[in-house]
Motif scaffolding. Structure first.
Motif, PDB file in Angstrom:
ATOM      1  N   ALA A 205      52.869  40.967  46.369  1.00  0.00           N
ATOM      2  CA  ALA A 205      51.808  40.210  47.013  1.00  0.00           C
ATOM      3  C   ALA A 205      50.434  40.781  46.696  1.00  0.00           C
ATOM      4  O   ALA A 205      50.283  41.966  46.422  1.00  0.00           O
ATOM      5  CB  ALA A 205      52.026  40.234  48.530  1.00  0.00           C
ATOM      6  N   ARG A 206      49.454  39.903  46.798  1.00  0.00           N
ATOM      7  CA  ARG A 206      48.054  40.298  46.636  1.00  0.00           C
ATOM      8  C   ARG A 206      47.247  39.520  47.669  1.00  0.00           C
ATOM      9  O   ARG A 206      47.399  38.305  47.806  1.00  0.00           O
ATOM     10  CB  ARG A 206      47.569  39.975  45.233  1.00  0.00           C
ATOM     11  CG  ARG A 206      46.104  40.260  45.000  1.00  0.00           C
ATOM     12  CD  ARG A 206      45.705  39.854  43.574  1.00  0.00           C
ATOM     13  NE  ARG A 206      44.326  40.115  43.325  1.00  0.00           N
ATOM     14  CZ  ARG A 206      43.836  41.279  42.900  1.00  0.00           C
ATOM     15  NH1 ARG A 206      44.654  42.271  42.660  1.00  0.00           N
ATOM     16  NH2 ARG A 206      42.549  41.429  42.709  1.00  0.00           N
ATOM     17  N   LEU A 207      46.380  40.226  48.405  1.00  0.00           N
ATOM     18  CA  LEU A 207      45.523  39.602  49.397  1.00  0.00           C
ATOM     19  C   LEU A 207      44.102  40.105  49.162  1.00  0.00           C
ATOM     20  O   LEU A 207      43.887  41.303  48.998  1.00  0.00           O
ATOM     21  CB  LEU A 207      45.980  39.960  50.812  1.00  0.00           C
ATOM     22  CG  LEU A 207      45.186  39.293  51.943  1.00  0.00           C
ATOM     23  CD1 LEU A 207      46.135  38.812  53.036  1.00  0.00           C
ATOM     24  CD2 LEU A 207      44.153  40.225  52.529  1.00  0.00           C
ATOM     25  N   THR A 208      43.158  39.183  49.134  1.00  0.00           N
ATOM     26  CA  THR A 208      41.742  39.522  48.994  1.00  0.00           C
ATOM     27  C   THR A 208      41.037  39.062  50.248  1.00  0.00           C
ATOM     28  O   THR A 208      41.157  37.906  50.657  1.00  0.00           O
ATOM     29  CB  THR A 208      41.138  38.834  47.753  1.00  0.00           C
ATOM     30  OG1 THR A 208      41.883  39.221  46.605  1.00  0.00           O
ATOM     31  CG2 THR A 208      39.691  39.223  47.575  1.00  0.00           C
ATOM     32  N   GLN A 209      40.320  39.993  50.872  1.00  0.00           N
ATOM     33  CA  GLN A 209      39.589  39.720  52.107  1.00  0.00           C
ATOM     34  C   GLN A 209      38.124  40.067  51.830  1.00  0.00           C
ATOM     35  O   GLN A 209      37.768  41.239  51.769  1.00  0.00           O
ATOM     36  CB  GLN A 209      40.161  40.567  53.235  1.00  0.00           C
ATOM     37  CG  GLN A 209      39.598  40.273  54.590  1.00  0.00           C
ATOM     38  CD  GLN A 209      40.270  41.124  55.659  1.00  0.00           C
ATOM     39  OE1 GLN A 209      40.596  42.273  55.426  1.00  0.00           O
ATOM     40  NE2 GLN A 209      40.479  40.539  56.820  1.00  0.00           N
ATOM     41  N   GLY A 210      37.294  39.034  51.630  1.00  0.00           N
ATOM     42  CA  GLY A 210      35.948  39.299  51.127  1.00  0.00           C
ATOM     43  C   GLY A 210      36.090  39.848  49.716  1.00  0.00           C
ATOM     44  O   GLY A 210      36.683  39.211  48.854  1.00  0.00           O
ATOM     45  N   ARG A 211      35.587  41.064  49.479  1.00  0.00           N
ATOM     46  CA  ARG A 211      35.776  41.716  48.176  1.00  0.00           C
ATOM     47  C   ARG A 211      36.893  42.756  48.207  1.00  0.00           C
ATOM     48  O   ARG A 211      37.263  43.297  47.180  1.00  0.00           O
ATOM     49  CB  ARG A 211      34.475  42.379  47.721  1.00  0.00           C
ATOM     50  CG  ARG A 211      33.377  41.374  47.454  1.00  0.00           C
ATOM     51  CD  ARG A 211      32.177  41.970  46.753  1.00  0.00           C
ATOM     52  NE  ARG A 211      31.726  43.206  47.353  1.00  0.00           N
ATOM     53  CZ  ARG A 211      30.997  44.119  46.714  1.00  0.00           C
ATOM     54  NH1 ARG A 211      30.650  43.932  45.473  1.00  0.00           N
ATOM     55  NH2 ARG A 211      30.603  45.208  47.326  1.00  0.00           N
ATOM     56  N   ASN A 212      37.421  43.066  49.383  1.00  0.00           N
ATOM     57  CA  ASN A 212      38.497  44.047  49.513  1.00  0.00           C
ATOM     58  C   ASN A 212      39.817  43.443  49.057  1.00  0.00           C
ATOM     59  O   ASN A 212      40.103  42.288  49.349  1.00  0.00           O
ATOM     60  CB  ASN A 212      38.617  44.522  50.964  1.00  0.00           C
ATOM     61  CG  ASN A 212      37.329  45.134  51.481  1.00  0.00           C
ATOM     62  OD1 ASN A 212      36.579  45.749  50.735  1.00  0.00           O
ATOM     63  ND2 ASN A 212      37.063  44.950  52.756  1.00  0.00           N
ATOM     64  N   THR A 213      40.640  44.243  48.347  1.00  0.00           N
ATOM     65  CA  THR A 213      41.936  43.742  47.879  1.00  0.00           C
ATOM     66  C   THR A 213      43.060  44.664  48.320  1.00  0.00           C
ATOM     67  O   THR A 213      42.895  45.883  48.410  1.00  0.00           O
ATOM     68  CB  THR A 213      41.976  43.604  46.339  1.00  0.00           C
ATOM     69  OG1 THR A 213      41.727  44.877  45.756  1.00  0.00           O
ATOM     70  CG2 THR A 213      40.960  42.592  45.854  1.00  0.00           C
ATOM     71  N   PHE A 214      44.203  44.061  48.587  1.00  0.00           N
ATOM     72  CA  PHE A 214      45.417  44.764  48.985  1.00  0.00           C
ATOM     73  C   PHE A 214      46.551  44.229  48.122  1.00  0.00           C
ATOM     74  O   PHE A 214      46.702  43.016  47.993  1.00  0.00           O
ATOM     75  CB  PHE A 214      45.758  44.473  50.458  1.00  0.00           C
ATOM     76  CG  PHE A 214      44.634  44.750  51.411  1.00  0.00           C
ATOM     77  CD1 PHE A 214      44.591  45.947  52.116  1.00  0.00           C
ATOM     78  CD2 PHE A 214      43.614  43.824  51.614  1.00  0.00           C
ATOM     79  CE1 PHE A 214      43.554  46.202  52.998  1.00  0.00           C
ATOM     80  CE2 PHE A 214      42.572  44.072  52.496  1.00  0.00           C
ATOM     81  CZ  PHE A 214      42.548  45.265  53.189  1.00  0.00           C
TER      82      PHE A 214
ATOM     83  N   ILE B 230      45.029  49.606  47.482  1.00  0.00           N
ATOM     84  CA  ILE B 230      43.941  49.009  48.247  1.00  0.00           C
ATOM     85  C   ILE B 230      42.623  49.352  47.572  1.00  0.00           C
ATOM     86  O   ILE B 230      42.420  50.489  47.152  1.00  0.00           O
ATOM     87  CB  ILE B 230      43.928  49.542  49.703  1.00  0.00           C
ATOM     88  CG1 ILE B 230      45.271  49.228  50.374  1.00  0.00           C
ATOM     89  CG2 ILE B 230      42.764  48.959  50.488  1.00  0.00           C
ATOM     90  CD1 ILE B 230      45.478  49.941  51.683  1.00  0.00           C
ATOM     91  N   ARG B 231      41.756  48.359  47.489  1.00  0.00           N
ATOM     92  CA  ARG B 231      40.405  48.586  46.981  1.00  0.00           C
ATOM     93  C   ARG B 231      39.437  48.075  48.038  1.00  0.00           C
ATOM     94  O   ARG B 231      39.414  46.883  48.348  1.00  0.00           O
ATOM     95  CB  ARG B 231      40.180  47.854  45.681  1.00  0.00           C
ATOM     96  CG  ARG B 231      38.806  48.125  45.121  1.00  0.00           C
ATOM     97  CD  ARG B 231      38.693  47.603  43.734  1.00  0.00           C
ATOM     98  NE  ARG B 231      37.748  48.451  43.023  1.00  0.00           N
ATOM     99  CZ  ARG B 231      37.277  48.171  41.852  1.00  0.00           C
ATOM    100  NH1 ARG B 231      37.685  47.089  41.226  1.00  0.00           N
ATOM    101  NH2 ARG B 231      36.417  48.959  41.284  1.00  0.00           N
ATOM    102  N   LEU B 232      38.670  49.013  48.623  1.00  0.00           N
ATOM    103  CA  LEU B 232      37.750  48.685  49.705  1.00  0.00           C
ATOM    104  C   LEU B 232      36.306  48.814  49.248  1.00  0.00           C
ATOM    105  O   LEU B 232      35.980  49.684  48.438  1.00  0.00           O
ATOM    106  CB  LEU B 232      37.966  49.620  50.899  1.00  0.00           C
ATOM    107  CG  LEU B 232      39.328  49.571  51.556  1.00  0.00           C
ATOM    108  CD1 LEU B 232      39.429  50.643  52.624  1.00  0.00           C
ATOM    109  CD2 LEU B 232      39.597  48.206  52.152  1.00  0.00           C
ATOM    110  N   PHE B 233      35.457  47.978  49.816  1.00  0.00           N
ATOM    111  CA  PHE B 233      34.021  48.040  49.608  1.00  0.00           C
ATOM    112  C   PHE B 233      33.392  48.322  50.965  1.00  0.00           C
ATOM    113  O   PHE B 233      33.004  47.411  51.683  1.00  0.00           O
ATOM    114  CB  PHE B 233      33.504  46.724  49.026  1.00  0.00           C
ATOM    115  CG  PHE B 233      33.941  46.496  47.609  1.00  0.00           C
ATOM    116  CD1 PHE B 233      33.121  46.865  46.558  1.00  0.00           C
ATOM    117  CD2 PHE B 233      35.180  45.920  47.328  1.00  0.00           C
ATOM    118  CE1 PHE B 233      33.519  46.668  45.239  1.00  0.00           C
ATOM    119  CE2 PHE B 233      35.581  45.721  46.021  1.00  0.00           C
ATOM    120  CZ  PHE B 233      34.752  46.095  44.975  1.00  0.00           C
TER     121      PHE B 233
END
Length: 167
Positions: free
Chosen positions: A117-126, A154-157
């Motif tokens: 799975a891949r989820l993008t919330q705004g620019r953050n990705t999981f 996870i990639r957070l901004f």
């Protein structure tokens, strides 16, 4: 095939939840007795700010407290199955995809992304083997696959404002 029974069920489900449910597909098979409908071919389900797409969608209805039909959950398969939720004043937009997805309309409302799975919330990705997104709580749970060594990424901004739309 007559789609009138399916439309009546969906209108009843929508009325109980105050958000209409729109379905669009190449084919539909409706089993009113069981409360299960199967839609195939470029299926699109829209409910309020949410849009779910996939190759095959199985819609399960339940009887609510008033005895009316209500949306219970939806199982989506696709290449990929996709979930989109528009952002709002206090919410970042959500985009999610996986080969298999389950959407639960209540108890609490949530999306479960399975099989990578891949989820993008705004620019953050999981990314992970399984991701669960709780809609009302705006909470993400991601899990890897220990047997294969696949981990959650996870990639957070952190500098983004709460609405996530400043780029």
């Amino acid at each position: 095939m007559c789609l009138l029974p399916a439309l009546l069920i969906l209108l009843g489900a929508a009325g109980a939840q105050a958000e209409p449910i729109d379905l669009d597909a190449d084919n539909a098979e409706i089993d009113n007795a069981r409360g299960v409908s199967v839609y195939t071919g470029n299926v699109v389900l829209t409910r309020g700010p949410r849009r779910i797409t996939g190759d095959r969608m199985t819609v399960h209805l339940r009887e609510d407290d008033a005895g009316d039909q209500a949306l219970d959950h939806v199982v989506v398969e696709g290449e990929p199955a996709v979930y989109n939720q528009r952002g709002g004043e206090d919410r970042r937009p959500i985009e999610a995809e996986a080969p298999r997805m389950e959407y639960y309309a209540s108890g609490p409302e949530r999306v479960i992304l399975l099989e990578g799975a891949r989820l993008t919330q705004g620019r953050n990705t999981f990314t992970g083997e399984r991701i669960e997104y709780e809609v009302a709580a705006d909470r993400v749970h991601a899990r890897g696959e220990p047997e294969t060594g696949r981990r959650v990424q996870i990639r957070l901004f952190p500098d983004d404002e709460d609405n996530g739309d400043d780029e």
